[in-house]
Design an enzyme around this catalytic site. Structure first.
Site, PDB file in Angstrom:
ATOM      1  N   THR A  75      -8.210  -1.709   1.674  1.00  0.00           N
ATOM      2  CA  THR A  75      -7.633  -2.648   0.705  1.00  0.00           C
ATOM      3  C   THR A  75      -8.232  -4.042   0.800  1.00  0.00           C
ATOM      4  O   THR A  75      -8.649  -4.603  -0.212  1.00  0.00           O
ATOM      5  CB  THR A  75      -6.100  -2.688   0.830  1.00  0.00           C
ATOM      6  OG1 THR A  75      -5.566  -1.382   0.545  1.00  0.00           O
ATOM      7  CG2 THR A  75      -5.501  -3.685  -0.153  1.00  0.00           C
ATOM      8  N   PHE A 125      -5.048  -9.532  15.639  1.00  0.00           N
ATOM      9  CA  PHE A 125      -3.922  -9.336  16.542  1.00  0.00           C
ATOM     10  C   PHE A 125      -3.831  -7.931  17.149  1.00  0.00           C
ATOM     11  O   PHE A 125      -2.871  -7.639  17.862  1.00  0.00           O
ATOM     12  CB  PHE A 125      -2.624  -9.647  15.796  1.00  0.00           C
ATOM     13  CG  PHE A 125      -2.604 -11.008  15.166  1.00  0.00           C
ATOM     14  CD1 PHE A 125      -2.426 -12.140  15.937  1.00  0.00           C
ATOM     15  CD2 PHE A 125      -2.786 -11.165  13.794  1.00  0.00           C
ATOM     16  CE1 PHE A 125      -2.406 -13.406  15.363  1.00  0.00           C
ATOM     17  CE2 PHE A 125      -2.774 -12.415  13.204  1.00  0.00           C
ATOM     18  CZ  PHE A 125      -2.590 -13.553  13.987  1.00  0.00           C
ATOM     19  N   HIS A 178      -2.104  10.954  -1.419  1.00  0.00           N
ATOM     20  CA  HIS A 178      -1.582  10.024  -2.410  1.00  0.00           C
ATOM     21  C   HIS A 178      -1.063  10.741  -3.653  1.00  0.00           C
ATOM     22  O   HIS A 178      -1.395  11.895  -3.898  1.00  0.00           O
ATOM     23  CB  HIS A 178      -2.672   9.031  -2.831  1.00  0.00           C
ATOM     24  CG  HIS A 178      -3.145   8.161  -1.733  1.00  0.00           C
ATOM     25  ND1 HIS A 178      -4.278   7.404  -1.819  1.00  0.00           N
ATOM     26  CD2 HIS A 178      -2.624   7.912  -0.495  1.00  0.00           C
ATOM     27  CE1 HIS A 178      -4.452   6.717  -0.699  1.00  0.00           C
ATOM     28  NE2 HIS A 178      -3.461   7.019   0.122  1.00  0.00           N
ATOM     29  N   ASP A 199      -1.013  -0.269  -4.810  1.00  0.00           N
ATOM     30  CA  ASP A 199      -2.314   0.255  -5.198  1.00  0.00           C
ATOM     31  C   ASP A 199      -2.218   1.683  -5.713  1.00  0.00           C
ATOM     32  O   ASP A 199      -2.975   2.100  -6.572  1.00  0.00           O
ATOM     33  CB  ASP A 199      -3.310   0.166  -4.039  1.00  0.00           C
ATOM     34  CG  ASP A 199      -2.753   0.729  -2.728  1.00  0.00           C
ATOM     35  OD1 ASP A 199      -1.567   1.114  -2.697  1.00  0.00           O
ATOM     36  OD2 ASP A 199      -3.502   0.765  -1.736  1.00  0.00           O
ATOM     37  N   ASP A 214       1.929   2.635   3.655  1.00  0.00           N
ATOM     38  CA  ASP A 214       1.111   3.829   3.403  1.00  0.00           C
ATOM     39  C   ASP A 214       0.785   4.575   4.685  1.00  0.00           C
ATOM     40  O   ASP A 214       0.761   5.806   4.724  1.00  0.00           O
ATOM     41  CB  ASP A 214      -0.183   3.421   2.690  1.00  0.00           C
ATOM     42  CG  ASP A 214      -0.967   4.618   2.174  1.00  0.00           C
ATOM     43  OD1 ASP A 214      -0.396   5.412   1.408  1.00  0.00           O
ATOM     44  OD2 ASP A 214      -2.147   4.756   2.529  1.00  0.00           O
ATOM     45  N   ASP A 251       0.838  -1.194   0.000  1.00  0.00           N
ATOM     46  CA  ASP A 251       0.000   0.000   0.000  1.00  0.00           C
ATOM     47  C   ASP A 251       0.878   1.251   0.000  1.00  0.00           C
ATOM     48  O   ASP A 251       1.697   1.449   0.897  1.00  0.00           O
ATOM     49  CB  ASP A 251      -0.905   0.002   1.230  1.00  0.00           C
ATOM     50  CG  ASP A 251      -2.120   0.888   1.059  1.00  0.00           C
ATOM     51  OD1 ASP A 251      -1.964   2.010   0.544  1.00  0.00           O
ATOM     52  OD2 ASP A 251      -3.223   0.467   1.447  1.00  0.00           O
ATOM     53  N   HIS A 294     -10.423  -2.873   6.547  1.00  0.00           N
ATOM     54  CA  HIS A 294      -9.914  -1.635   5.966  1.00  0.00           C
ATOM     55  C   HIS A 294     -10.111  -1.597   4.449  1.00  0.00           C
ATOM     56  O   HIS A 294     -10.605  -2.548   3.842  1.00  0.00           O
ATOM     57  CB  HIS A 294      -8.441  -1.462   6.339  1.00  0.00           C
ATOM     58  CG  HIS A 294      -7.971  -0.043   6.333  1.00  0.00           C
ATOM     59  ND1 HIS A 294      -6.896   0.376   5.581  1.00  0.00           N
ATOM     60  CD2 HIS A 294      -8.431   1.055   6.971  1.00  0.00           C
ATOM     61  CE1 HIS A 294      -6.702   1.670   5.770  1.00  0.00           C
ATOM     62  NE2 HIS A 294      -7.625   2.109   6.611  1.00  0.00           N
ATOM     63  N   SER A 342      -7.180   3.903  -1.622  1.00  0.00           N
ATOM     64  CA  SER A 342      -6.941   2.454  -1.590  1.00  0.00           C
ATOM     65  C   SER A 342      -8.189   1.635  -1.875  1.00  0.00           C
ATOM     66  O   SER A 342      -8.088   0.506  -2.368  1.00  0.00           O
ATOM     67  CB  SER A 342      -6.370   2.056  -0.220  1.00  0.00           C
ATOM     68  OG  SER A 342      -5.098   2.616  -0.024  1.00  0.00           O
ATOM     69  N   GLU A 363      -1.366  -7.760   2.001  1.00  0.00           N
ATOM     70  CA  GLU A 363      -1.201  -6.310   1.982  1.00  0.00           C
ATOM     71  C   GLU A 363      -0.185  -5.836   3.016  1.00  0.00           C
ATOM     72  O   GLU A 363      -0.334  -6.095   4.208  1.00  0.00           O
ATOM     73  CB  GLU A 363      -2.528  -5.592   2.264  1.00  0.00           C
ATOM     74  CG  GLU A 363      -2.372  -4.072   2.158  1.00  0.00           C
ATOM     75  CD  GLU A 363      -3.476  -3.288   2.844  1.00  0.00           C
ATOM     76  OE1 GLU A 363      -3.557  -2.066   2.599  1.00  0.00           O
ATOM     77  OE2 GLU A 363      -4.245  -3.879   3.628  1.00  0.00           O
TER      78      GLU A 363
END
Length: 522
Positions: free
Chosen positions: A165, A283, A458, A373, A332, A56, A163, A100, A327
């Site tokens: 992605t 996690f 981005h 991406d 990112d 990302d 999220h 994304s 990912e």
């Protein structure tokens, strides 16, 4: 005092000592690449397995900086040795510069979509719940297509599993921000949040591997960690009283499936692969920690490589093969804060995961792809000497006499816009802070930017795509980003391209038959 020309030569020697610059070195470098290229053979096998890595925000400049950090300018990263490389155009259906959600939708669903929308086509405008419910606006993802073909499928991410992605792998929603019920606005009651779609609907509930963060989207009353910078403003807290992780367990038990839910390093390490067909790992409350902050102990969080290794072991049990999306989201996340060093460390960690996947698979039957991406606005500038520290000072500006770093962003948050007003006899003007006065080697040093925004944004340029394995040669020039879905489907002979295998076999058989007849006649 030595002449300036001698000083310059001395500095250049010190900065490049140990680095070969003789003519034979350059000739050998080029000839080795030529011989490597001449040995490339096209692989027309069916891709039994497909692993798609998405770094990302890992644009070309991030890759370059990672290469220099890992081994210098002439070094090559693992995936830079893959035989086939192309470029992807990353624009969205409605924006020149994407996010994304729409770029992941392009790669995973095969169509361009609007910025901020997940797993829907461009007929769905952001936040339009009703439009997102239309069947014709919901394309199938690579995960769905793979499952329908009898393969296993899954994903791992260092972000929340809900999220932007990973979302298009299983969800269809008019807003990437609708990760849980706490973010659903009035009027969107008929739409499911992303977390519910993951646990309740196809293909989410049938994914064989799901690993990442995001407990706060899945379980009610999970509190944000006050001092956790990763728990950003965009995340939401579940409020409907539900525990979707328990719902996941109940669903698998009801269907008589072998599953395991893991929450830390120790549980993942002790996983019994033989008795696990469905693996669900959460996690962290929000995103996983950056590598430099990650707790590597038994109760800590796994690395991307740890998750990839476990995912491959679970998925490869299926004799029909699998599709896995990986990912490296933290690249990112660091770039958005202008934490260039941290972003490069995360990029290097993803390369380690790529190397592990390459070693665990056979390029004869596994299509291994590495891409991004979208870009960020990171640039590599100045004229630093070869062999210099990529995170260091590049030189001094001839314009204002202030030092500047090799890495720089076009835009960033307020901390990165290090300008102040100075008034002297020549008038009032804006000056940059001298970065040599700061610890630019610190992971949380915010590299300077030209434009101050809420956060770094981005970039809109192309990203590279690297591939090895069956039909990896399909990535060979400048492609539309949604081409990835179609190339993978063709290589794996799934979805609308499922008949290609039998058609090719029939064509070859007919060709051999005609050749035999001609041989007999002649």
């Amino acid at each position: 005092m030595l002449p300036r020309s001698v000083l310059v030569l001395c500095v250049a020697f010190v900065c490049t000592r140990g680095l070969r610059t003789d003519k034979q070195y350059w000739l050998n470098l080029a000839k080795n690449e030529l011989n490597e290229a001449l040995e490339v053979k096209l692989n027309y096998n069916t891709a039994k397995n497909v692993i798609l890595f998405v770094g990302d925000g890992m644009g070309p400049n991030t890759v370059t900086a990672t290469r220099i950090y890992k081994g210098g300018e002439s070094h090559r990263l693992v995936y830079e040795k893959f035989p086939h490389v192309g470029l992807l155009k990353t624009y969205a259906a409605n924006k020149m510069v994407p996010d994304s959600a729409c770029t992941a939708t392009a790669m995973f669903c095969g169509i361009k979509s609007n910025k901020d929308t997940v797993g829907v086509d461009a007929s769905v405008k952001p936040f339009d719940c009703n439009a997102s419910l239309k069947t014709e606006a919901r394309p199938q993802s690579l995960a769905a297509v793979a499952l329908n073909a009898g393969k296993s499928a899954g994903f791992v991410t260092t972000a929340r599993v809900t999220h932007a992605t990973p979302g298009p792998m299983y969800a269809h929603t008019a807003s990437r921000y609708w990760e849980c019920d706490g973010a659903m606005p009035p009027g969107a009651e008929s739409c499911k949040d992303t977390a519910r779609q993951l646990v309740e609907d196809f293909p989410g509930r049938d994914l064989h591997v799901v690993m990442g963060g995001g407990k706060q989207s899945l379980v009610t009353n999970v509190t944000k960690t006050p001092d956790d910078p990763l728990d950003d403003l965009w995340g939401c807290l579940r409020k409907d009283g539900r525990n979707l992780i328990q719902d996941y367990k109940d669903d698998k038990s009801r269907r008589g499936l072998n599953y395991r839910v893991v929450t830390d390093n120790e549980e993942l390490k002790n996983l019994n692969i033989e008795n696990t067909d469905y693996l669900f790992g959460v996690f962290a409350n929000s995103h996983l920690s950056f590598e430099d902050k990650r707790n590597k102990g038994p109760k800590g969080m796994p690395s991307l490589s740890d998750m990839v290794a476990a995912a491959i072991k679970v998925l490869r049990k299926n004799e029909n093969g699998y599709f896995l999306m990986v990912e490296g989201a933290s690249i990112d996340l660091a770039h958005h804060n202008n934490w260039a060093k941290r972003a490069i460390i995360e990029s290097a960690a993803m390369e380690e995961a790529v190397e592990l996947a390459a070693n665990m698979t056979d390029e004869a039957d596994t299509l291994l792809i590495v891409t991004s991406d979208h870009q960020t606005t990171l640039s590599i500038n100045g004229y630093p000497n070869r062999g210099s520290n990529i995170f260091d000072i590049a030189g001094t500006s001839e314009h204002d006499g202030i030092n500047y770093t090799t890495l720089f962003y076009a835009s960033g948050g307020p901390e990165s816009h290090q300008y102040y007003v100075n008034t002297d006899k020549n008038g009032t003007k804006a000056l940059r802070r001298d970065p040599s006065k700061d610890d630019v080697q610190n992971y949380e040093y915010s590299y300077q930017s030209g434009i101050a925004l809420f956060e770094g944004v981005h970039g809109g340029g192309e990203v590279a795509i690297y591939a090895r394995g069956p039909y990896s040669h399909l990535f060979h020039n400048v492609h539309e980003q949604h081409y990835v879905f179609h190339a993978i489907s063709y290589a794996a002979k799934i979805g609308e391209y499922a008949k290609n295998g039998s058609q090719n076999t029939k064509f070859i058989f007919n060709l051999l038959y005609i050749s035999l007849v001609c041989h007999i006649i002649l």
